[in-house]
Design an enzyme around this catalytic site. Structure first.
Site, short mmCIF file in Angstrom:
data_model
loop_
_atom_site.label_atom_id
_atom_site.label_comp_id
_atom_site.label_asym_id
_atom_site.label_seq_id
_atom_site.Cartn_x
_atom_site.Cartn_y
_atom_site.Cartn_z
N LYS A 284 0.98 -1.27 0.01
CA LYS A 284 0.16 0.06 -0.14
C LYS A 284 0.80 1.23 -0.09
CE LYS A 284 -3.96 -1.86 2.60
NZ LYS A 284 -5.04 -1.60 1.82
N ARG A 358 -10.47 -11.59 1.68
CA ARG A 358 -11.44 -12.69 1.32
C ARG A 358 -10.67 -13.83 1.30
NH1 ARG A 358 -11.45 -9.20 -4.13
NH2 ARG A 358 -11.35 -7.46 -2.52
#
Length: 499
Positions: A284, A358
């Site tokens: 990130k 996920r």
């Protein structure tokens, strides 16, 4: 925090440091305000002419009014009467609770719950008063060298209502107190720094809750036990960090002690527990990466909800599942292009290591099958795309089960913790096609929140399932940076409806 009802004294005779009175924005006095106005020889109407317009989220303090025993009368703006609803009531209660907390008062009396509104009965209005008090008194000081001098002294809120309504109001206050306690646990876990709130810490928190409440039992599975379960997708995310992963199982047994034969199937809550998310190899940007400590707010909301459920001694089995780990870059971390095998046996091509939530949730959803649940709800700070779609007002809700979705939407409205249903059409599944595995972990920029939910749906086909994307609602940025405690009220309200 103590909550009570006041039904005996006339409103103008109540002795209290602060008395909350509702005023509508179109100059209309609430019934309680009219009582105070008449007892004070028109003091309220005079204030409305010159000082106060009754706009939402505003208040005016009137001190030492003639004929009034309360030291302060707090006029709380409610907006226009024809648009007054549960949300406006909850906002008014928070205005009053914040005033009491910030003014250093130990107690206060609110007459706001006595104002009827079409979409909230007295029980819901009393519940909102208790939740507001809990929110107003939360202060983070766990890692401060000196405790804050302005810690709220507020210890008691009394709700003024008619004598015949006392039981209903007391039930609402009890529920609201449990919600507030659950929210504040969730907020604390979210606000703690990631070097403190690790997967191990989350596991310890679950065990502490099990010691505090007899209805709860906690089990924390370590890496070897997770390996035995063949949770290859979850473990692939954990591999990049030296912090040990934990798979937390927290069970609440129905208060009624029903026999196995008569027991309803449990409701399972699954919370994403990424205690810090650097993105892995798909790193990130540095700006605001500190906020990625909040990537475990799904897990925190499960713990907060189970705490509230246990306090309420809810007559329904509820199970919390938390796959907890960190997502960091290292020589052992997932790489774009890796293929991993989930607990379900489905293979996953990892195209972006920053779509890790996920990957941990899918194995927990498979694990949930063993409980033969009535419903499974996963809660996750899953996608920035959901923030783009819904901002910070509504939680994103995905489900193919209309009854479950409607129940959650209704619970959100009742608890003033709203959600918005987004599509889950089969056509979106095509974006997750992979040439090298059964499924890819991302579907590209279009409809990112939807394709994330579509991914999870591949692992939740054997029971009614819903997904809550709380990326936009779990915390606030900027000067008010901190965890919000959402969606604990929504979840608790839903579970109350299922008990």
């Amino acid at each position: 925090m103590e909550f009570s009802t006041q039904t005996t004294a006339s409103l103008h005779q109540i002795k209290t440091p602060a008395l909350a009175i509702g005023v509508f924005g179109d100059g209309i006095l609430s019934p309680a305000a009219d009582i105070i106005d008449r007892a004070s020889n028109g003091a309220l109407r005079e204030a409305l002419k010159t000082e106060f317009k009754g706009k939402p989220n505003t208040h005016l303090v009137l001190r030492n009014l003639p004929g009034i025993s309360a030291t302060r009368v707090i006029l709380v703006g409610l907006g226009k009467q024809d648009s007054y609803n549960a949300a406006a009531h909850a906002a008014g209660e928070l205005v009053f609770a914040n005033y009491c907390a910030n003014a250093g008062l130990a107690e206060g009396v609110s007459a706001l719950a006595a104002i009827e509104c079409a979409d909230a009965g007295l029980r819901a209005r009393a519940r909102a008063a208790a939740v507001a008090a809990g929110r107003a008194t939360y202060r983070y000081n766990a890692t401060l060298s000196k405790k804050q001098d302005d810690a709220p002294k507020l210890r008691k809120i009394t709700v003024w209502i008619a004598r015949t309504q006392a039981t209903e109001a007391q039930n609402g206050l009890r529920e609201g107190r449990a919600m507030a306690n659950g929210m504040n646990l969730t907020r604390l876990l979210g606000d703690l720094p990631p070097n403190v709130c690790t997967p191990t810490y989350l596991g310890s928190t679950a065990k502490k809750l099990a010691k505090e409440f007899k209805s709860l039992k906690a089990e924390v599975l370590d890496r070897k036990q997770i390996e035995t379960l063949k949770m290859g997708s979850f473990l692939s995310v954990a591999r990049g960090s030296y912090e040990a992963p934990a798979f937390i199982v927290l069970k609440h047994a129905a208060a009624g002690g029903k026999t196995a034969k008569n027991r309803k199937a449990p409701i399972v809550l699954v919370g994403k527990g990424i205690t810090f998310d650097a993105g892995g190899i798909s790193l990130k940007p540095a700006a605001n990466m500190d906020e990625m400590k909040y990537d475990m707010c799904g897990a925190a909301s499960v713990l907060g909800t189970l705490r509230a459920v246990a306090e309420l001694e809810l007559d329904r089995d509820v199970i919390g599942l938390i796959p907890a780990c960190e997502n960091l870059p290292s020589g052992r971390a997932n790489k774009p292009g890796d293929v991993v095998t989930s607990m379900s046996g489905q293979t996953i091509e990892i195209l972006n290591t920053d779509a890790e939530g996920r990957l941990v949730l899918c194995d927990a959803l498979t694990y949930a099958e063993r409980f033969k649940p009535a419903a499974v709800i996963d809660i996750a700070t899953l996608t920035g795309a959901c923030v783009v779609a819904l901002g910070h007002v509504n939680t994103g809700l995905f489900s193919k089960d209309d009854a479950l979705a409607d129940s959650l939407l209704r619970a959100g409205r009742e608890a003033n913790d709203t959600a918005w249903r987004l599509p889950l059409d089969e056509a979106y599944q095509e974006q997750l096609r992979s040439n090298f595995a059964d499924i890819a972990n991302i579907g590209g920029p279009p409809a990112g929140a939807v394709t994330a939910a579509c991914f999870l749906s591949r692992f939740a086909g054997s029971y009614p399932w819903a997904h809550l994307d709380i990326a936009g609602t779990a915390w606030r940025s900027g000067k008010d940076k901190g965890a919000s405690g959402r969606p604990v009220p929504l979840l608790v309200q839903y579970l109350l409806g299922q008990a």
